[in-house]
Design a protein around this motif. Structure first.
Motif, PDB file in Angstrom:
ATOM      1  N   LEU A 221      19.820  26.776  12.491  1.00  0.00           N
ATOM      2  CA  LEU A 221      20.874  25.954  13.075  1.00  0.00           C
ATOM      3  C   LEU A 221      20.745  24.502  12.610  1.00  0.00           C
ATOM      4  O   LEU A 221      21.743  23.866  12.219  1.00  0.00           O
ATOM      5  N   CYS A 222      19.530  23.973  12.634  1.00  0.00           N
ATOM      6  CA  CYS A 222      19.326  22.586  12.183  1.00  0.00           C
ATOM      7  C   CYS A 222      19.645  22.443  10.696  1.00  0.00           C
ATOM      8  O   CYS A 222      20.235  21.445  10.266  1.00  0.00           O
TER       9      CYS A 222
ATOM     10  N   ASP B  53      21.792  24.164   8.977  1.00  0.00           N
ATOM     11  CA  ASP B  53      23.246  24.171   8.815  1.00  0.00           C
ATOM     12  C   ASP B  53      23.855  22.825   9.188  1.00  0.00           C
ATOM     13  O   ASP B  53      24.750  22.315   8.492  1.00  0.00           O
ATOM     14  N   LEU B  54      23.373  22.258  10.292  1.00  0.00           N
ATOM     15  CA  LEU B  54      23.942  20.995  10.751  1.00  0.00           C
ATOM     16  C   LEU B  54      23.539  19.828   9.856  1.00  0.00           C
ATOM     17  O   LEU B  54      24.319  18.886   9.650  1.00  0.00           O
TER      18      LEU B  54
ATOM     19  N   ARG C  91      22.693  20.270   6.682  1.00  0.00           N
ATOM     20  CA  ARG C  91      23.111  20.636   5.326  1.00  0.00           C
ATOM     21  C   ARG C  91      21.993  20.399   4.311  1.00  0.00           C
ATOM     22  O   ARG C  91      22.212  19.844   3.227  1.00  0.00           O
TER      23      ARG C  91
ATOM     24  N   ASP D 143      21.760   9.887  13.642  1.00  0.00           N
ATOM     25  CA  ASP D 143      23.229   9.914  13.605  1.00  0.00           C
ATOM     26  C   ASP D 143      23.753   9.337  12.293  1.00  0.00           C
ATOM     27  O   ASP D 143      24.770   9.805  11.752  1.00  0.00           O
TER      28      ASP D 143
ATOM     29  N   TRP E  34      22.348  12.125   9.504  1.00  0.00           N
ATOM     30  CA  TRP E  34      22.857  13.485   9.730  1.00  0.00           C
ATOM     31  C   TRP E  34      23.803  13.452  10.936  1.00  0.00           C
ATOM     32  O   TRP E  34      23.432  13.838  12.049  1.00  0.00           O
TER      33      TRP E  34
ATOM     34  N   ARG F 211      26.105  15.177  12.037  1.00  0.00           N
ATOM     35  CA  ARG F 211      26.469  16.422  12.721  1.00  0.00           C
ATOM     36  C   ARG F 211      25.317  16.996  13.545  1.00  0.00           C
ATOM     37  O   ARG F 211      25.530  17.912  14.336  1.00  0.00           O
ATOM     38  N   LEU F 212      24.095  16.467  13.387  1.00  0.00           N
ATOM     39  CA  LEU F 212      22.930  17.130  13.976  1.00  0.00           C
ATOM     40  C   LEU F 212      22.943  17.082  15.500  1.00  0.00           C
ATOM     41  O   LEU F 212      22.997  18.132  16.159  1.00  0.00           O
TER      42      LEU F 212
ATOM     43  N   GLY G 125      26.106  18.538  17.131  1.00  0.00           N
ATOM     44  CA  GLY G 125      26.145  19.982  16.933  1.00  0.00           C
ATOM     45  C   GLY G 125      25.163  20.717  17.820  1.00  0.00           C
ATOM     46  O   GLY G 125      25.452  21.813  18.324  1.00  0.00           O
ATOM     47  N   LEU G 126      23.989  20.144  18.030  1.00  0.00           N
ATOM     48  CA  LEU G 126      22.994  20.779  18.903  1.00  0.00           C
ATOM     49  C   LEU G 126      23.455  20.795  20.356  1.00  0.00           C
ATOM     50  O   LEU G 126      23.408  21.832  21.027  1.00  0.00           O
TER      51      LEU G 126
ATOM     52  N   HIS H 107      26.118  23.269  21.219  1.00  0.00           N
ATOM     53  CA  HIS H 107      25.794  24.689  21.076  1.00  0.00           C
ATOM     54  C   HIS H 107      25.551  25.292  22.461  1.00  0.00           C
ATOM     55  O   HIS H 107      24.859  24.696  23.298  1.00  0.00           O
TER      56      HIS H 107
END
Length: 669
Positions: free
Chosen positions: A437-438, A440-441, A443, A522, A525, A527-528, A531-532, A535
């Motif tokens: 998951l990390c 993907d977020l 990348r 932030d 990344w 989206r990290l 995104g977490l 979820h």
């Protein structure tokens, strides 16, 4: 005062029963083996008597040899040591014919197994005979210099929550503890576990008075530039060196048994932090050899170990057949590891405790991992996990019985280091693990490790502590230990430059090669963190936003220094102490850039482990942060609130001081 006591009629009765069962068991061997024959039943009785007498002479010699040369010799002695005794007895007693030494080997095994079964049947499966056997096997010391000073046995039941123990007491699964509570001799208390809810943090807090330096079960140590795993002996030694003051719980003539850390005990056996210093304990080998060289001891442990493997395979099959959910795959490897911890290691720990009680050791702290081992894979509230508590209660019954025959009076303190929470693993529930998951977020590739290493560490310690100085046994033990360590290795982050994502129960950690604030994350990344927290399997993330430690949820932020909440408090479902404990964890220099805690189901109290476990502990949610303390009445005032292992340490030290311990302690280092 002398530790030895006068013989009583019950002792002669036990001797007679042992003689009779030995003769009957030998009769079974004569019936089964064509190479073994006797002319009369009296010859069988004579062999049984001579075998018992010879064992008193030969077994101590074999014990000392095995203690010097190491675990391979212990194993060899366990296989053929009793056969030597039996073979000599068969040679000396007239009217007996034995065709070869290997017939004597077979006879010794058949006799041991049959005798164990007969004794078990004669005592209705109780632990009385085992207790008597341990007392006879333990070394009896002539004199205890201060018998007026009471001793303390600290028995840790690893992973048992206050709620689960209460169930066990009410259900009748733990009659010994129930009797202690019902009689008023002991009182049951709950205590709140710090973050992380792990054995390393709790044991360091209980034994050394500080939880600092341990942010999880494993973590990235930037000072060392590598991942530290607390149950690796070398890493445990490093952790204790950083935390030790010389004034731990066991510093005053205490002994540490089967723990991660020593509590500054002068002597330690099967203790992870001391393995690399001692390169194998002669005391451990001697005690182990004394136990396995007894036919009843070895047969008991072997039969229990085999039975535990069979029991585990049956229980795993039953879970699949009934489609019990949640569940995880339970391999043959786990079955063997469970058998070691719930069979051989349990008996080994008990034998060491009895030895120390007969020696008159002032205080002993031991960790029994039986319940924790089963509950991780079966579930914290499952029947097979609760059955492990019944076996542990029988151990407490043995210790209680032995304490009636020691020169020093012993008080029993039973406690846990944390609880467990139950739920479907994160990867099973959502089809992706935390590392994936990390990645993907963010990348980009991340280094991740989410396998549970607890069981392997215990096996490594057992191998290392039984290793002798002789080169062959030392090489064999360390070779086996290296193979175990290879299962718990992640890539060096300094070499890869990749973020490291680690799982510790339902507590995840994200480390960058250099420390980052949430604002840095932030920016790099974006989206990290969003995104977490968005979820469905994540309850909150926590880190430092540049102004202080914060917990961030999908709909709000909790500032941990001030208690200020913006929007919906992400920590509200996790209890009143959650903010303070999370703040303390984030203040550690070893803390990750980002803590990730799984979501909590408010109805079932289920969480999702970032490891392949049904029962887990590490973060917040469920019963994992609710441990118990069962102490003699009056030692802890009713209604006392105990928050964190450091607080518990202070109270246990106060118990020892009230008994007269710790009067000549070294200065704090």
């Amino acid at each position: 005062m002398k530790a030895a006591r006068r013989l009583r009629p019950a002792d002669f009765a036990r001797l007679a029963v042992g003689w009779a069962t030995g003769a009957a068991a030998l009769g079974v061997a004569v019936w089964l083996l064509p190479g073994l024959s006797v002319t009369s039943g009296w010859a069988v009785v004579g062999v049984a008597a001579v075998t018992g007498l010879l064992g008193l002479v030969i077994r101590p010699l074999l014990t000392e040899v095995a203690a010097v040369l190491g675990w391979l010799v212990v194993g060899l002695a366990a296989l053929v040591g009793q056969a030597v005794v039996v073979h000599v007895a068969l040679t000396l007693v007239p009217g007996v014919e034995c065709t070869s030494f290997w017939t004597a080997v077979a006879a010794s095994w058949i006799t041991a197994i049959a005798s164990t079964f007969l004794v078990w049947a004669a005592t209705a499966g109780t632990s009385d005979s085992f207790s008597a056997s341990l007392r006879r096997t333990a070394r009896h010391h002539r004199e205890v210099p201060d018998p007026e000073l009471d001793g303390v046995l600290f028995v840790q039941l690893d992973g048992v929550s206050h709620q689960v123990l209460s169930w066990a007491l009410q259900s009748g699964s733990m009659p010994t503890l129930h009797r202690l509570v019902a009689s008023g001799s002991h009182t049951l208390h709950g205590w709140t576990v710090q973050i992380p809810c792990t054995t390393p943090a709790s044991q360091q807090g209980i034994l050394h008075g500080t939880c600092q330096g341990i942010p999880a079960f494993r973590w990235l140590d930037r000072e060392l530039g590598r991942v530290v795993i607390a149950n690796r002996p070398a890493d445990a030694a490093l952790i204790e060196e950083r935390a030790g003051t010389g004034r731990g719980l066991l510093a005053d003539d205490g002994v540490s048994v089967s723990n991660m850390f020593s509590g500054d005990a002068p002597r330690s056996l099967l203790t992870m932090s001391r393995i690399t210093l001692t390169r194998g304990s002669r005391d451990t080998r001697r005690i182990f050899a004394k136990f396995v060289l007894r036919p009843d001891g070895f047969a008991r442990s072997l039969s229990r170990t085999v039975a535990e493997i069979v029991r585990e395979r049956f229980q795993a099959s039953r879970q699949r057949r009934l489609d019990v959910r949640p569940r995880v795959h339970r391999s043959w490897t786990f079955a063997v590891l469970r058998a070691v911890s719930n069979g051989l290691l349990r008996d080994m720990n008990t034998m060491i405790l009895v030895e120390e009680m007969m020696r008159g050791t002032r205080s002993v702290y031991v960790d029994y991992v039986d319940y924790d081992e089963v509950a991780h894979h079966a579930g914290s509230a499952r029947l097979e996990s609760l059955a492990a508590l019944t076996s542990l209660d029988q151990v407490l019954s043995v210790l209680e019985d032995v304490s009636r025959h020691t020169a020093r009076r012993y008080h029993l303190v039973v406690l846990s280091d944390h609880g467990q929470s139950q739920g479907q693993p994160f990867a099973d529930r959502y089809g992706i693990d935390l590392g994936g998951l990390c990645a993907d977020l963010m990348r980009q590739r991340v280094e991740t490790y989410e396998e549970n290493p607890e069981s392997w560490g215990r096996v490594e310690v057992l191998l290392d502590d039984l290793a002798g100085r002789e080169k062959l046994t030392e090489r064999a033990a360390h070779s086996a230990a290296r193979r175990l360590r290879a299962r718990a290795t992640v890539a060096d982050p300094e070499e890869t430059g990749a973020p490291v994502v680690l799982g510790s129960g339902n507590l995840g950690m994200v480390y960058l090669p250099e420390p980052h604030t949430l604002a840095d994350l932030d920016a790099r990344w974006p989206r990290l963190v969003p995104g977490l927290v968005d979820h469905p399997g994540i309850g909150f993330v926590a880190g430092d936003d540049g102004r202080g430690p914060v917990a961030v949820g999908a709909h709000g932020v909790h500032r941990l220094d001030t208690g200020e909440v913006e929007g919906t408090d992400p920590l509200a479902p996790y209890g009143e102490h959650a903010a303070i404990r999370l703040r303390d964890a984030l203040r550690m220099p070893q803390a990750p850039d980002l803590y990730v805690n799984s979501a909590l189901d408010p109805e079932t109290l289920e969480v999702s482990a970032f490891e392949d476990l049904v029962g887990c502990h590490g973060g917040l949610g469920g019963w994992q942060d609710r441990a118990f303390l069962l102490a003699p009445a009056g030692w802890v005032p009713p209604g006392t609130e105990i928050v964190g292992a450091e607080d518990l340490h202070r109270r246990l030290v106060a118990m020892l001081e009230a008994l007269g311990h710790r009067r000549n302690m070294p200065k704090r280092t």
